[in-house]
Design an enzyme around this catalytic site. Structure first.
Site, mmCIF file in Angstrom:
data_model
loop_
_atom_site.group_PDB
_atom_site.id
_atom_site.type_symbol
_atom_site.label_atom_id
_atom_site.label_comp_id
_atom_site.label_asym_id
_atom_site.label_seq_id
_atom_site.Cartn_x
_atom_site.Cartn_y
_atom_site.Cartn_z
ATOM 1 N N HIS A 11 0.829 -1.206 0.000
ATOM 2 C CA HIS A 11 0.000 0.000 0.000
ATOM 3 C C HIS A 11 0.861 1.253 0.000
ATOM 4 O O HIS A 11 2.047 1.232 0.376
ATOM 5 C CB HIS A 11 -0.926 0.001 1.226
ATOM 6 C CG HIS A 11 -0.191 0.045 2.518
ATOM 7 N ND1 HIS A 11 0.353 1.205 3.046
ATOM 8 C CD2 HIS A 11 0.120 -0.933 3.405
ATOM 9 C CE1 HIS A 11 0.956 0.936 4.189
ATOM 10 N NE2 HIS A 11 0.832 -0.360 4.433
ATOM 11 N N GLU A 13 1.950 5.204 1.123
ATOM 12 C CA GLU A 13 2.394 5.739 2.418
ATOM 13 C C GLU A 13 1.232 6.284 3.246
ATOM 14 O O GLU A 13 0.281 6.863 2.716
ATOM 15 C CB GLU A 13 3.410 6.849 2.157
ATOM 16 C CG GLU A 13 3.986 7.500 3.398
ATOM 17 C CD GLU A 13 4.922 8.639 3.060
ATOM 18 O OE1 GLU A 13 4.763 9.722 3.671
ATOM 19 O OE2 GLU A 13 5.797 8.463 2.176
ATOM 20 N N GLU A 84 -2.381 -6.959 7.290
ATOM 21 C CA GLU A 84 -1.093 -6.835 7.985
ATOM 22 C C GLU A 84 -1.057 -7.783 9.184
ATOM 23 O O GLU A 84 -2.095 -8.233 9.691
ATOM 24 C CB GLU A 84 -0.912 -5.381 8.443
ATOM 25 C CG GLU A 84 0.391 -5.081 9.180
ATOM 26 C CD GLU A 84 1.639 -5.412 8.393
ATOM 27 O OE1 GLU A 84 1.945 -6.624 8.270
ATOM 28 O OE2 GLU A 84 2.315 -4.482 7.927
#
Length: 212
Positions: A11, A13, A84
């Protein structure tokens, strides 16, 4: 034998990336730089013969995937197995704060003990590896011999690189994981291969790699 190619995109920032703050599964959106990076990745991928787009369902990945989806004229499929890693008690802290507040736990984390489950809802590297490899095999089986894109996170890419290279989870990191970096892997008959990693030639400003 049919070869399935998978383009993995980290992804763009977020403000927490810039602060070196551990996001884990907390939903944080892209900042202005991240949105520009997502658009750049989308433009680069527009010329690829991609048949399907998958993504983590966390906001920062969803926003990145939505840019890519518009470029490829695809509808993204959101899969929690590409989320994540759950970082438990470290989530919302910077790496320095985590080390200072929880030195014993941080040593095990930093030392890459594969079976260390981060307290308060975290995952071990081995648990993450199982989740991610199962997800990758699933989408590869669904698109045998085709090319797909998966938008995901730094911790996920950390274990994917070791999976495809056959390196142990405990080995020190010797590769970059920049925001909006392009990574190509392939699989045929459950045998993984690494084509390229951490490409940032499409970015005006190279993405951050703030991971430990």
């Amino acid at each position: 034998m049919p070869i399935t190619r998978i383009c993995l995109v980290r992804h763009g920032e977020t403000a927490w990336n810039a602060d070196k703050r551990i996001q884990g599964q907390i939903d944080v959106g892209l900042n202005a730089a991240g949105l520009a990076q997502a658009e750049a990745a989308a433009n680069w991928l527009s010329g690829q013969a991609v048949v399907a787009l998958y993504s983590s369902n966390l906001l920062r990945a969803r926003q990145t995937a939505e840019c890519i989806a518009a470029s490829l004229h695809l509808i993204p499929t959101f899969r929690p197995e590409f989320r994540e890693r759950r970082y438990g008690l470290f989530e919302s802290l910077t790496y320095d704060e985590s080390r200072a507040r929880y030195p014993a736990e941080y040593r095990l984390f930093e030392g890459r003990d594969p079976d260390f489950v981060i307290p308060y809802g975290g995952e071990s590297l081995r648990q993450l590896h199982e989740r991610v490899s199962t997800g990758l095999l699933r989408v590869a089986a669904d698109h045998r011999g085709q090319t797909i894109v998966v938008v995901t996170h730094g911790g996920v890419l950390d274990v994917v690189n070791r999976l495809v290279r056959g390196n142990p989870l405990s080995s020190p990191r010797d590769f970059l994981i920049p925001n909006a970096g392009i990574n190509w892997i392939s699989v045929a008959d459950d045998r993984w291969g690494l084509e390229s990693w951490g490409d940032t030639g499409h970015l005006t400003v190279v993405g951050l790699d703030e991971l430990p």
